[in-house]
Design an enzyme around this catalytic site. Sequence first.
Site, PDB file in Angstrom:
ATOM      1  CB  ILE A  12      22.048  -0.786  17.769  1.00  0.00           C
ATOM      2  CG1 ILE A  12      21.810   0.632  17.721  1.00  0.00           C
ATOM      3  CG2 ILE A  12      20.912  -1.539  17.450  1.00  0.00           C
ATOM      4  CD1 ILE A  12      23.240   1.706  17.548  1.00  0.00           C
ATOM      5  CB  SER A  34      16.242 -10.603  21.954  1.00  0.00           C
ATOM      6  OG  SER A  34      17.326 -10.948  21.230  1.00  0.00           O
ATOM      7  NE  ARG A  35      16.414 -13.953  15.672  1.00  0.00           N
ATOM      8  CZ  ARG A  35      16.968 -14.065  14.533  1.00  0.00           C
ATOM      9  NH1 ARG A  35      16.413 -14.908  13.517  1.00  0.00           N
ATOM     10  NH2 ARG A  35      17.900 -13.106  14.167  1.00  0.00           N
ATOM     11  CE  LYS A  88      20.720   4.379  11.875  1.00  0.00           C
ATOM     12  NZ  LYS A  88      21.515   3.398  11.099  1.00  0.00           N
ATOM     13  CG  ASP A 166      21.822   0.394   8.711  1.00  0.00           C
ATOM     14  OD1 ASP A 166      20.475   0.213   9.121  1.00  0.00           O
ATOM     15  OD2 ASP A 166      22.678   0.557   9.513  1.00  0.00           O
TER      16      ASP A 166
END
Length: 302
Positions: A12, A34-35, A88, A166
Amino acid sequence: MRPICLVGIGKIAVDQHVPAIAASPDWTLAATVSRAGTVDGVPAYTDFAQMLAERPDIDTVSLCLPPVPRYDYAAAAIAAGRHVMLEKPPGATLAEVQALAAMAQDAGVTLYTTWHSRMAKGVAPAKAWLADKIITAAHITWKEDVRRWHPGQDWVFAPGGMGVFDPGSNALSIMTEILPAPVHLRQADLSFPANRDTPIAAELAWTGNVTGSFDWRQTGPQSWDITVETTDGTLALHDGGAQLVINGADVESGPDREYPALYDRMAALVKTAASEVDITPMIHIADALTLGKRHVVDAFDF
């Protein structure tokens, strides 16, 4: 332009947030956390605390993490005096979002719970048209292919991932925006894969003769439609709210500017350190998971 850090460089973020920020006159992507994911040409961190410590110039953070870990990141950002934008649904529970709202207020920073589908082209005119109408019935059809939109993302079926809710939260965010009076849930049937902890499909019924069908097993064309029957005719939103049809006539349609509109709104909020926190769509999800009758269906694997 104001520097912003994007946290959680997954699908996303890459598909929506990065292009929206790049096109914005208000923001510049100054860092990512971020990983594994990165954005070309942007300083990348794997440790959020390190980013907060090393980049005091970045006063705004956009969190694209899954709902469960999001609270800890948001709380740390607020404690560090940063404005926070939440993808969201804004959290894993209602209580944690309310807690974040209180923290942001105490810290004098912005907290923005985004609902991107409310920014779809047809939503605002649909709300305006329905404002003085008598609603006789409404139905949501929200059916898509989880393998296409969340490929291999097992977190969506883990506790807190919300399963079909979701994407369903997009429909609920539109419903709660356009209906002129609130509704509450009366019945829910939830389909749980035998090997998963969240539902893959749901049938919901609210007061006001409002119903909804949600399914993550759709293949082929995807279905993101809301139909509202009134004493003055029928309103329909198609393609996730991008197209508005009233009494058979195409009233409004246009290109996808949902995420650019979110970043426009965030810029306006940050200028005055105002917050915008709406958990109404999440209330309907919580009600469904509380009230819903559980049905076990075939196991699901990506």
